[in-house]
Scaffold this motif. Structure first.
Motif, PDB file in Angstrom:
ATOM      1  N   ILE A 102     -11.037  61.796 -76.793  1.00 14.74           N
ATOM      2  CA  ILE A 102     -10.805  61.432 -78.199  1.00 14.74           C
ATOM      3  C   ILE A 102     -10.906  59.902 -78.295  1.00 14.74           C
ATOM      4  N   PRO A 103     -11.718  59.380 -79.192  1.00 12.78           N
ATOM      5  CA  PRO A 103     -11.784  57.925 -79.347  1.00 12.78           C
ATOM      6  C   PRO A 103     -10.411  57.368 -79.720  1.00 12.78           C
ATOM      7  N   ALA A 104     -10.049  56.249 -79.131  1.00 14.61           N
ATOM      8  CA  ALA A 104      -8.725  55.664 -79.357  1.00 14.61           C
ATOM      9  C   ALA A 104      -8.429  55.466 -80.844  1.00 14.61           C
ATOM     10  N   ASP A 105      -9.438  55.099 -81.621  1.00 14.98           N
ATOM     11  CA  ASP A 105      -9.201  54.853 -83.045  1.00 14.98           C
ATOM     12  C   ASP A 105      -9.096  56.139 -83.866  1.00 14.98           C
ATOM     13  N   ARG A 106      -9.237  57.312 -83.210  1.00 12.06           N
ATOM     14  CA  ARG A 106      -9.127  58.578 -83.947  1.00 12.06           C
ATOM     15  C   ARG A 106      -7.995  59.470 -83.419  1.00 12.06           C
ATOM     16  N   VAL A 107      -7.179  58.934 -82.513  1.00 18.96           N
ATOM     17  CA  VAL A 107      -6.086  59.722 -81.955  1.00 18.96           C
ATOM     18  C   VAL A 107      -5.108  60.146 -83.049  1.00 18.96           C
ATOM     19  N   GLY A 108      -4.729  59.243 -83.919  1.00 15.65           N
ATOM     20  CA  GLY A 108      -3.811  59.581 -85.016  1.00 15.65           C
ATOM     21  C   GLY A 108      -4.375  60.681 -85.899  1.00 15.65           C
ATOM     22  N   GLU A 109      -5.646  60.590 -86.204  1.00 15.57           N
ATOM     23  CA  GLU A 109      -6.304  61.620 -87.009  1.00 15.57           C
ATOM     24  C   GLU A 109      -6.245  62.965 -86.299  1.00 15.57           C
ATOM     25  N   ALA A 110      -6.563  62.973 -85.004  1.00 16.88           N
ATOM     26  CA  ALA A 110      -6.546  64.229 -84.247  1.00 16.88           C
ATOM     27  C   ALA A 110      -5.153  64.847 -84.266  1.00 16.88           C
ATOM     28  N   LEU A 111      -4.138  64.052 -84.008  1.00 14.59           N
ATOM     29  CA  LEU A 111      -2.773  64.580 -83.986  1.00 14.59           C
ATOM     30  C   LEU A 111      -2.343  65.076 -85.361  1.00 14.59           C
ATOM     31  N   SER A 112      -2.796  64.399 -86.419  1.00 12.76           N
ATOM     32  CA  SER A 112      -2.404  64.824 -87.768  1.00 12.76           C
ATOM     33  C   SER A 112      -3.026  66.165 -88.152  1.00 12.76           C
ATOM     34  N   LEU A 113      -4.140  66.512 -87.522  1.00  9.70           N
ATOM     35  CA  LEU A 113      -4.783  67.799 -87.801  1.00  9.70           C
ATOM     36  C   LEU A 113      -4.051  68.966 -87.139  1.00  9.70           C
ATOM     37  N   LEU A 114      -3.244  68.677 -86.131  1.00  8.50           N
ATOM     38  CA  LEU A 114      -2.623  69.706 -85.303  1.00  8.50           C
ATOM     39  C   LEU A 114      -1.153  69.875 -85.671  1.00  8.50           C
ATOM     40  N   ARG A 115      -0.946  70.405 -86.834  1.00 10.14           N
ATOM     41  CA  ARG A 115       0.413  70.541 -87.350  1.00 10.14           C
ATOM     42  C   ARG A 115       0.964  71.951 -87.213  1.00 10.14           C
ATOM     43  N   VAL A 116       0.337  72.767 -86.387  1.00  8.84           N
ATOM     44  CA  VAL A 116       0.815  74.139 -86.187  1.00  8.84           C
ATOM     45  C   VAL A 116       2.212  74.056 -85.593  1.00  8.84           C
ATOM     46  N   PRO A 117       3.171  74.788 -86.181  1.00  9.54           N
ATOM     47  CA  PRO A 117       4.515  74.774 -85.596  1.00  9.54           C
ATOM     48  C   PRO A 117       4.491  75.428 -84.221  1.00  9.54           C
ATOM     49  N   GLY A 118       5.582  75.304 -83.491  1.00  9.97           N
ATOM     50  CA  GLY A 118       5.672  75.921 -82.177  1.00  9.97           C
ATOM     51  C   GLY A 118       5.239  77.382 -82.213  1.00  9.97           C
ATOM     52  N   HIS A 119       4.713  77.840 -81.109  1.00 10.27           N
ATOM     53  CA  HIS A 119       4.238  79.219 -81.013  1.00 10.27           C
ATOM     54  C   HIS A 119       4.795  79.841 -79.742  1.00 10.27           C
ATOM     55  N   ASP A 120       5.418  81.007 -79.873  1.00 11.91           N
ATOM     56  CA  ASP A 120       5.919  81.745 -78.716  1.00 11.91           C
ATOM     57  C   ASP A 120       4.858  82.715 -78.246  1.00 11.91           C
ATOM     58  N   GLY A 121       4.552  82.639 -76.979  1.00 10.61           N
ATOM     59  CA  GLY A 121       3.543  83.503 -76.395  1.00 10.61           C
ATOM     60  C   GLY A 121       3.923  83.905 -74.993  1.00 10.61           C
ATOM     61  N   THR A 122       2.917  84.316 -74.241  1.00  9.46           N
ATOM     62  CA  THR A 122       3.136  84.799 -72.889  1.00  9.46           C
ATOM     63  C   THR A 122       1.999  84.336 -71.990  1.00  9.46           C
ATOM     64  N   ALA A 123       2.370  83.859 -70.802  1.00 11.20           N
ATOM     65  CA  ALA A 123       1.387  83.628 -69.754  1.00 11.20           C
ATOM     66  C   ALA A 123       1.237  84.955 -69.029  1.00 11.20           C
ATOM     67  N   THR A 124       0.038  85.494 -69.051  1.00 15.96           N
ATOM     68  CA  THR A 124      -0.156  86.862 -68.574  1.00 15.96           C
ATOM     69  C   THR A 124      -0.836  86.951 -67.217  1.00 15.96           C
ATOM     70  N   LEU A 125      -1.677  85.968 -66.901  1.00 16.39           N
ATOM     71  CA  LEU A 125      -2.454  86.014 -65.662  1.00 16.39           C
ATOM     72  C   LEU A 125      -2.442  84.655 -64.998  1.00 16.39           C
ATOM     73  N   LEU A 126      -2.696  84.684 -63.689  1.00 17.39           N
ATOM     74  CA  LEU A 126      -2.855  83.455 -62.929  1.00 17.39           C
ATOM     75  C   LEU A 126      -4.232  83.493 -62.288  1.00 17.39           C
ATOM     76  N   ARG A 127      -4.941  82.373 -62.376  1.00 21.01           N
ATOM     77  CA  ARG A 127      -6.250  82.337 -61.735  1.00 21.01           C
ATOM     78  C   ARG A 127      -6.365  81.106 -60.853  1.00 21.01           C
ATOM     79  N   HIS A 128      -7.242  81.221 -59.885  1.00 20.35           N
ATOM     80  CA  HIS A 128      -7.594  80.126 -58.980  1.00 20.35           C
ATOM     81  C   HIS A 128      -8.950  79.608 -59.434  1.00 20.35           C
ATOM     82  N   TRP A 129      -8.995  78.342 -59.822  1.00 18.33           N
ATOM     83  CA  TRP A 129     -10.249  77.720 -60.247  1.00 18.33           C
ATOM     84  C   TRP A 129     -10.719  76.815 -59.117  1.00 18.33           C
ATOM     85  N   ASP A 130     -11.902  77.072 -58.626  1.00 12.89           N
ATOM     86  CA  ASP A 130     -12.536  76.271 -57.586  1.00 12.89           C
ATOM     87  C   ASP A 130     -13.671  75.509 -58.258  1.00 12.89           C
ATOM     88  N   SER A 131     -13.444  74.231 -58.536  1.00  7.29           N
ATOM     89  CA  SER A 131     -14.463  73.457 -59.263  1.00  7.29           C
ATOM     90  C   SER A 131     -15.678  73.153 -58.389  1.00  7.29           C
TER      91      SER A 131
END
Length: 167
Positions: free
Chosen positions: A129-158
């Motif tokens: 994210i460009p430094a001058d657009r960080v505030g804009e990015a954060l302002s777009l993400l106003r979704v309140p907290g969300h309760d979910g579940t971690a269901t799987l674990l994976r091994h990523w080999d890059s």
């Protein structure tokens, strides 16, 4: 690089992908820009250069700890040469236990940011994210907290560009 990643239930996955789309629609970088088949919302539990434990050993230690409730918290920006915008994941005792178990069971030397006591659980929404657009990015993400579940674990080999679900 080797990583252990928690994957999210379908509803939580959709919430995160929705935020990827919001950033993209605003002309900002987003994880949606990465179109590889293994690209999915996740929480990196461990990153390391070398993973001595086998997938079977890791599965035996960690799969019994799943499914695991997770709560998505606020959006944050991590500074650096490329600003990362992410959704924090509340570090409750069960998640911290899974993390400590993963580090111990892996017999690996975790990267500093995934070591016990320094790990900040999060789901990455965007990198670069460009430094001058960080505030804009954060302002777009106003979704309140969300309760979910971690269901799987994976091994990523890059190095091999391979993701293996641990079962």
């Amino acid at each position: 690089m080797q990583a252990l990643e928690l994957l999210l239930d379908p509803d939580t996955d959709a919430v995160v992908r929705g935020e990827w789309a919001i950033l993209g629609e605003a002309g900002l970088p987003s994880q949606a820009d990465h179109t590889g088949e293994t690209n999915a919302p996740h929480v990196t539990v461990l990153a390391t250069e070398r993973l001595p434990a086998s997938d079977d050993e890791l599965a035996a230690a960690l799969v019994p700890l799943l499914p695991l409730p997770v709560r998505l918290g606020p959006a944050v920006a991590f500074p650096g040469r490329r600003v990362v915008v992410a959704r924090l994941v509340v570090a409750d005792p069960a998640l911290l236990h899974l993390h400590a178990t993963a580090v111990a069971a892996s017999r690996a030397e975790p990267t500093p940011l995934t070591s016990v006591g320094r790990w900040v659980p999060h789901v990455t929404l965007a990198r670069g994210i460009p430094a001058d657009r960080v505030g804009e990015a954060l302002s777009l993400l106003r979704v309140p907290g969300h309760d979910g579940t971690a269901t799987l674990l994976r091994h990523w080999d890059s190095d091999a560009r391979r993701a293996t679900t641990l079962t």
